[in-house]
Design an enzyme around this catalytic site. Structure first.
Site, mmCIF file in Angstrom:
data_model
loop_
_atom_site.group_PDB
_atom_site.id
_atom_site.type_symbol
_atom_site.label_atom_id
_atom_site.label_comp_id
_atom_site.label_asym_id
_atom_site.label_seq_id
_atom_site.Cartn_x
_atom_site.Cartn_y
_atom_site.Cartn_z
ATOM 1 N N ALA A 100 16.831 -40.349 23.840
ATOM 2 C CA ALA A 100 17.501 -40.144 22.304
ATOM 3 C C ALA A 100 18.297 -39.036 22.256
ATOM 4 O O ALA A 100 19.476 -38.789 21.668
ATOM 5 C CB ALA A 100 17.089 -40.508 21.104
ATOM 6 N N LYS A 101 17.199 -37.695 23.101
ATOM 7 C CA LYS A 101 18.278 -36.401 22.770
ATOM 8 C C LYS A 101 19.041 -36.518 21.755
ATOM 9 O O LYS A 101 19.854 -35.319 21.416
ATOM 10 C CB LYS A 101 19.632 -35.968 24.038
ATOM 11 C CG LYS A 101 19.238 -37.265 25.805
ATOM 12 C CD LYS A 101 20.156 -36.638 26.846
ATOM 13 C CE LYS A 101 19.550 -36.624 28.353
ATOM 14 N NZ LYS A 101 19.468 -38.324 28.222
ATOM 15 N N ARG A 102 17.679 -35.390 21.070
ATOM 16 C CA ARG A 102 18.200 -35.417 18.914
ATOM 17 C C ARG A 102 18.209 -34.246 19.369
ATOM 18 O O ARG A 102 17.186 -33.871 20.404
ATOM 19 C CB ARG A 102 17.526 -35.989 18.242
ATOM 20 C CG ARG A 102 17.220 -37.787 18.298
ATOM 21 C CD ARG A 102 18.651 -38.856 18.532
ATOM 22 N NE ARG A 102 18.767 -40.148 17.711
ATOM 23 C CZ ARG A 102 19.504 -40.654 18.242
ATOM 24 N NH1 ARG A 102 20.533 -39.927 19.372
ATOM 25 N NH2 ARG A 102 19.800 -41.652 18.054
#
Length: 281
Positions: A100-102
């Site tokens: 998700a690379k939040r």
């Protein structure tokens, strides 16, 4: 009665890699891949694709890595497909890494952490990818939530996209590259963990000599195997003495063999065997 402390992600990942092979397979249902499977670019196609990948691989690969964006593009029904995939993959024994690379700060980062790292969330995953380039300290809510639930966090360090270098190779005030600064933070988080820490780094397998110290006592997720041009044989040159902690990630290199279940399984097995050979000889 004291609640039982969950087994840390690093220990669970080490066991999965040792027993199932050190491989992560992405679940990336982009439109062109759905089309190559003869599927429509809609919820029906998404659901069929995702179910096939999970049924083919979740009982045999160490890690499955769904890319959240390819589900989110279908709205709430796409997220529902993702929720089902996460639950079914974990039930079959695969560790699920949510790609998700939040990255955010404060309460917003806390909300992202609650989404992926709280056991009561429908999207609870064994680990999640995050971006540290708002400052490593901004990840604290995710790091703390992961520690409580026995989950992991994979932090972007040196990515394979060319644009990443302008940030990641920049020099910090003390002379270290920003990537090395982030890796040093990860090493501090993992200090003393056995057999492996639960804070991992994302380092592209296509980089050649990474030029940084990767001894973080944690897993090293290595995207770029297969369609992006890297091979398992490249791993020792990139990761050096830390190669035993590498989790190579392949997506299209396996997924292009679908929708045939046997084809997916054979491709995943072949990559896992090639990684074992490259790492252990």
């Amino acid at each position: 009665m004291t609640p039982q402390t969950p087994e840390p992600f690093g220990a669970r990942l080490r066991h999965a890699m040792d027993t199932r092979g050190p491989l992560c397979v992405g679940i990336d249902p982009h439109a062109s891949l759905l089309a190559s499977w003869g599927l429509s670019d809609d919820i029906a196609g998404l659901e069929r694709f995702t179910r096939t990948v999970v049924e083919a691989l979740a009982d045999r690969v160490a890690v499955l890595k769904p890319q959240s964006a390819f589900f989110e593009r279908f709205g709430s029904r796409g997220v529902a497909v993702l929720e089902t995939a996460v639950a079914e993959a974990r039930s079959a024994g695969a560790l699920v890494l949510m790609d998700a690379k939040r990255g955010d700060i404060g309460s917003t980062m806390g909300a992202y952490a609650a989404t992926y790292l709280d056991k009561d969330s429908p999207l609870f995953s064994d680990a999640v990818t995050v971006s540290p380039y708002l400052g490593f300290g901004s990840l604290r809510p995710a790091l703390d939530a992961a520690a409580v639930s026995g989950a992991g966090v994979f932090v972007l360090a040196l990515t394979s996209n060319p644009e990443g270098a302008e940030v990641q190779r920049s020099t910090a005030a003390d002379g270290r590259s920003l990537a090395q600064l982030m890796l040093d933070h990860m090493a501090a988080e993992n200090a003393g963990a056995e057999p492996l820490g639960s804070v991992g780094a994302v380092v592209g397998a296509t980089l050649g000599d990474a030029g940084v110290n990767l001894a973080i006592n944690g897993p090293l997720l290595a995207p770029g195997i297969g369609a992006q041009g890297a091979t398992p044989a490249d791993l020792p040159a990139v990761f050096g003495e830390s190669v035993g902690n590498v989790v190579p990630s392949v997506s299209r290199g396996v997924l292009r063999h679908g929708p045939d279940v046997a084809g997916l399984r054979e491709a995943a097995t072949r990559f896992a065997d090639e990684v074992r050979t490259a790492v252990h000889g």
